[in-house]
Scaffold this active site. Structure first.
Site, mmCIF file in Angstrom:
data_model
loop_
_atom_site.group_PDB
_atom_site.id
_atom_site.type_symbol
_atom_site.label_atom_id
_atom_site.label_comp_id
_atom_site.label_asym_id
_atom_site.label_seq_id
_atom_site.Cartn_x
_atom_site.Cartn_y
_atom_site.Cartn_z
ATOM 1 N N GLU A 54 0.815 -1.183 0.001
ATOM 2 C CA GLU A 54 0.041 -0.313 0.187
ATOM 3 C C GLU A 54 1.111 1.099 0.165
ATOM 4 O O GLU A 54 1.393 1.604 1.017
ATOM 5 C CB GLU A 54 -1.083 -0.019 1.153
ATOM 6 C CG GLU A 54 -1.769 -1.100 1.450
ATOM 7 C CD GLU A 54 -2.989 -1.143 0.347
ATOM 8 O OE1 GLU A 54 -2.893 -0.319 -0.522
ATOM 9 O OE2 GLU A 54 -3.585 -2.200 0.131
ATOM 10 N N CYS B 205 -2.715 8.274 2.703
ATOM 11 C CA CYS B 205 -2.484 7.977 1.471
ATOM 12 C C CYS B 205 -3.635 8.174 0.743
ATOM 13 O O CYS B 205 -3.598 8.244 -0.586
ATOM 14 C CB CYS B 205 -1.630 6.938 1.363
ATOM 15 S SG CYS B 205 -1.869 5.552 2.343
ATOM 16 N N GLU C 62 -6.344 -4.898 0.830
ATOM 17 C CA GLU C 62 -6.630 -5.136 2.258
ATOM 18 C C GLU C 62 -7.934 -4.954 2.683
ATOM 19 O O GLU C 62 -8.907 -4.140 1.967
ATOM 20 C CB GLU C 62 -5.693 -3.872 2.853
ATOM 21 C CG GLU C 62 -4.305 -4.351 2.779
ATOM 22 C CD GLU C 62 -3.292 -3.456 3.731
ATOM 23 O OE1 GLU C 62 -3.832 -2.383 4.140
ATOM 24 O OE2 GLU C 62 -2.307 -4.176 3.937
HETATM 25 C C1 SIN Z 1 -3.411 4.883 4.903
HETATM 26 O O1 SIN Z 1 -3.269 6.219 4.952
HETATM 27 O O2 SIN Z 1 -2.285 4.257 4.587
HETATM 28 C C2 SIN Z 1 -4.603 4.344 5.240
HETATM 29 C C3 SIN Z 1 -5.764 5.374 5.016
HETATM 30 C C4 SIN Z 1 -7.160 4.474 5.512
HETATM 31 O O3 SIN Z 1 -7.261 3.510 5.968
HETATM 32 O O4 SIN Z 1 -8.165 5.061 5.191
#
Ligand code: SIN
Length: 481
Positions: A254, A288, A462
């Protein structure tokens, strides 16, 4: 710190909380105050190898445990996490800086993966295939992949662990977690609760360390580790991928994002402002899937800007437990430097700062929520993930132009669009080169749906029913009768 029963300072290997072999420790600090919270064991290569060996032994026994029993232990872990939500949230805010309400939300979000995969553990089905010969019977069975290494980030110190460990354990795997050095305490607290839930020793190991390079190398090069699952930057993801090549490991990555939000003239303006705001400022802009660039169509540009500015004026910066605080600090000084660099570049190329634009008077790594108008595709903000509370608004005229700019990136994790035209919803959703599309919605993460990206945003998914498959191998059986 005595008020916390779940605050552990030693690493967790083979069911025991342990010191580093050389007794080294490192400091964990509160990003809001820059004060030390405590010292934590600083492990190295040898302890990582021990964790892998413990996981190998434990995994062989765990694979034989009935799915229903695995599910019961995971369920118990979920319940303990929710019973301890407040303490876990306080620990999380302390080491990560997010407002306490967001931390409570993260604990519930993280727990939802444990609950979901406790349920899914009982639904690992094989397959019977049509035969190629009259005396053949063809079958597919699913088996756990083995020992899994999980390398997790600081922005969600709880949920990124449960999103990886819960499906791995549900599938019958064992896990060695390397949490981010900035936020090891949430990982250790989760391990304590897994221990209390009766998870057999060796199945969940937490290698706390400041030497990410050495630990990462041991995890990726070990032939015992069969899968690496990582959340973090694309740069590090590529290194892990390269290092994993020598043992041909499975990978789930990820990685970075550069999420576009596209607001069309025909959008419900209030809903678009809400949605873009929620996606932009969650966790101070440090996820992210946070919107990185906001494309607003010509006819609605000024109205959107005015309303978005009003909404941003409501943000209250401060420490996690201060009354009314809605946004915390950035994680490090280098995060502050990056957003400053992006603002300077944008201003040099013609953007105007409508709000914020500099470090907050609160000091440390607090940064003012910043709004830029007249941003363009030629600026750094259109191509690099800012990971901070910076909202650059880019004007566009035609749908095609917005799609072209949105796709003009090597990343492909999340994207968002706001429109009330049903044909446009389908057209644009299908044209966006992303793993996730939020349609009239800025908050898209949950345990039910597959989270993951395309292009250089990574591999695998995931959460969801697909998230379990990531930890299973398919075996084909050909039976002659
Ligand atoms: C992440 O920023 O890595 C995960 C963000 C999310 O699960 O919404």
């Amino acid at each position: 710190m005595n008020r916390f029963t779940l605050l552990k300072q030693q690493a967790y290997i083979n069911g025991l909380f342990i010191d580093a072999l050389n007794n080294k420790t490192f400091s964990v600090t509160n990003p809001a105050t820059r004060e030390e919270i405590c010292q934590v064991s600083d492990l190295g290569e040898k302890e990582t190898e021990q964790a892998i060996l413990a996981a190998e032994v434990a995994q062989k026994a765990w694979a034989k445990v009935l799915p229903k029993e695995r599910a019961n232990i995971l369920r118990c872990w979920f319940e303990l996490v929710m019973q301890n939500q407040e303490e876990l949230a306080q620990i999380l805010s302390l080491e990560q800086g997010k407002p306490i309400a967001e931390s409570r939300g993260e604990i519930a979000y993280g727990a939802s993966f444990i609950e979901w995969f406790a349920e899914e553990a009982k639904r690992i089905y094989g397959d019977i295939l049509p035969s190629d010969k009259t005396n053949h019977r063809l079958m597919v069975i699913k088996q756990p992949i083995g020992v899994v290494a999980a390398i997790t980030p600081w922005n969600f110190p709880n949920a990124m662990i449960t999103r990886k460990a819960a499906p791995a354990l549900a599938a019958g795997c064992a896990v060695v977690v390397k949490p981010a050095a900035e936020t090891p305490l949430s990982a250790l607290a989760l391990a304590e609760l897994a221990h209390q839930a009766g998870l057999p020793k060796g199945l969940l190991n937490i290698v706390t360390s400041t030497d990410a390079v050495a630990v990462g190398k041991v995890l990726t090069e070990s032939p015992i580790v069969r899968k690496v699952t990582f959340t973090g930057s694309t740069r590090v993801g590529k290194i892990l991928m390269e290092q994993s090549a020598c043992t041909v490991k499975k990978l789930a990555l990820e990685l970075g994002g550069n999420a576009p939000s596209i607001v069309f003239d025909d959008a419900d303006l209030d809903n678009a402002v809400e949605g873009v705001f929620a996606s932009k400022f969650r966790n101070s802009g440090q996820t992210c899937v946070c919107t990185n660039r906001i494309y607003v169509q010509e006819g609605i540009y000024e109205q959107f800007l005015a309303k978005f500015k009003q909404k941003m004026a409501q943000i209250k910066l401060g420490s996690a437990n201060e009354l009314g605080v809605t946004m915390g600090p950035l994680i490090t000084q280098s995060a502050v430097e990056k957003v400053q660099r992006h603002i300077e570049d944008a201003v040099q190329k013609g953007a105007t700062v409508m709000m914020g634009g500099k470090p907050s008077a609160l000091g440390g790594t607090f940064f003012e929520p910043t709004l830029l108008r007249d941003a363009t595709q030629s600026m750094l903000i259109a191509h690099e993930e800012t990971f901070a509370p910076l909202a650059p608004i880019i004007r566009f005229e035609a749908e095609e132009e917005a799609i072209q700019m949105a796709n003009d990136t090597e990343f492909g994790l999340a994207s968002y669009l706001f429109t009330q035209d049903m044909s446009r919803i389908w057209r644009v959703s299908e044209a966006l080169e992303y793993g996730i599309v939020g349609i009239n919605e800025g908050l898209i993460s949950n345990e039910i749906a597959p989270f993951g990206g395309v292009k250089e945003s990574g591999l695998g998914r995931e959460g969801s029913k697909y998230g379990l498959e990531e930890f299973l191998e398919m075996k084909y059986l050909c039976l002659k009768i």
